[in-house]
Write a protein that holds these residues in place. Sequence first.
Motif, PDB file in Angstrom:
ATOM      1  N   ARG A   6      79.106  -4.063  60.464  1.00 18.21           N
ATOM      2  CA  ARG A   6      78.532  -2.720  60.366  1.00 18.21           C
ATOM      3  C   ARG A   6      77.139  -2.813  59.746  1.00 18.21           C
ATOM      4  O   ARG A   6      76.769  -3.827  59.159  1.00 18.21           O
ATOM      5  N   LYS A   7      76.390  -1.702  59.884  1.00 22.84           N
ATOM      6  CA  LYS A   7      75.082  -1.636  59.229  1.00 22.84           C
ATOM      7  C   LYS A   7      75.279  -1.595  57.720  1.00 22.84           C
ATOM      8  O   LYS A   7      76.249  -1.019  57.226  1.00 22.84           O
ATOM      9  N   ALA A  61      79.005  -8.373  57.517  1.00 19.62           N
ATOM     10  CA  ALA A  61      80.393  -8.625  57.906  1.00 19.62           C
ATOM     11  C   ALA A  61      81.236  -8.325  56.671  1.00 19.62           C
ATOM     12  O   ALA A  61      80.908  -8.779  55.568  1.00 19.62           O
ATOM     13  N   GLU A  62      82.288  -7.552  56.876  1.00 18.12           N
ATOM     14  CA  GLU A  62      83.140  -7.160  55.766  1.00 18.12           C
ATOM     15  C   GLU A  62      84.585  -7.552  56.063  1.00 18.12           C
ATOM     16  O   GLU A  62      85.084  -7.342  57.166  1.00 18.12           O
ATOM     17  N   ILE A  68      81.116 -10.401  53.301  1.00 13.79           N
ATOM     18  CA  ILE A  68      81.230 -11.857  53.362  1.00 13.79           C
ATOM     19  C   ILE A  68      80.078 -12.512  54.122  1.00 13.79           C
ATOM     20  O   ILE A  68      79.972 -13.724  54.170  1.00 13.79           O
ATOM     21  N   GLY A  69      79.228 -11.691  54.727  1.00 12.53           N
ATOM     22  CA  GLY A  69      78.104 -12.229  55.472  1.00 12.53           C
ATOM     23  C   GLY A  69      77.087 -11.144  55.758  1.00 12.53           C
ATOM     24  O   GLY A  69      77.401  -9.952  55.687  1.00 12.53           O
ATOM     25  N   ALA A  70      75.879 -11.577  56.067  1.00  8.70           N
ATOM     26  CA  ALA A  70      74.816 -10.621  56.382  1.00  8.70           C
ATOM     27  C   ALA A  70      73.829 -11.268  57.334  1.00  8.70           C
ATOM     28  O   ALA A  70      73.593 -12.482  57.284  1.00  8.70           O
ATOM     29  N   THR A  71      73.283 -10.446  58.203  1.00 12.03           N
ATOM     30  CA  THR A  71      72.142 -10.862  59.009  1.00 12.03           C
ATOM     31  C   THR A  71      71.099  -9.770  58.861  1.00 12.03           C
ATOM     32  O   THR A  71      71.419  -8.588  58.885  1.00 12.03           O
ATOM     33  N   THR A 109      75.381  -9.114  67.307  1.00 12.97           N
ATOM     34  CA  THR A 109      75.178  -7.708  66.956  1.00 12.97           C
ATOM     35  C   THR A 109      73.709  -7.435  66.682  1.00 12.97           C
ATOM     36  O   THR A 109      73.140  -6.450  67.173  1.00 12.97           O
ATOM     37  N   MET A 110      73.061  -8.318  65.911  1.00 14.37           N
ATOM     38  CA  MET A 110      71.654  -8.115  65.583  1.00 14.37           C
ATOM     39  C   MET A 110      70.777  -8.268  66.822  1.00 14.37           C
ATOM     40  O   MET A 110      69.852  -7.463  67.034  1.00 14.37           O
TER      41      MET A 110
END
Length: 159
Positions: A6-7, A61-62, A68-71, A109-110
Amino acid sequence: MNCIIRKIRQSEIQVLFDFLYEAIFIPKGTAPPPREIIKQPELQVYISGFGKCDDDICYVAEADNNIIGATWVRIMDDYGHIDDETPSFAISLIKEYRGQGIGTALMKTMLKELKKRGYKQTSLTVQKANYAVNMYRNAGFETVDENEEEYIMVCKLSG
């Protein structure tokens, strides 16, 4: 594992400080740098004031109510800078969640979001020894330049 992408919420922007540190590639047998390294100007460019520009985009990412993650992307003069119309791409996962397809899902997603917004390409820099090089290649990134230690990679989003 149940994971959602999600954003990021404005109230969560501070997690990017942790994920910036997690994004630092540490070769096998090398001690991790101190956390203060992210205060260096060449790293602060990735997160300082994030969310204040239209070009600042972040997905997380949740799992189990934890990020637990991010872009994230932004147009900045960083190591992988191509031009002032190309957002620089960053991605990071907590170690325990790597190798499970979450990073690939975050990237897709990005890339879809950037294409939707009309960007022609995105760029990144990655150390040659980093296992993520193959993930980037599989997502469509191609090497456009390199030095002794790093690749500069671009993913074309149009055409």
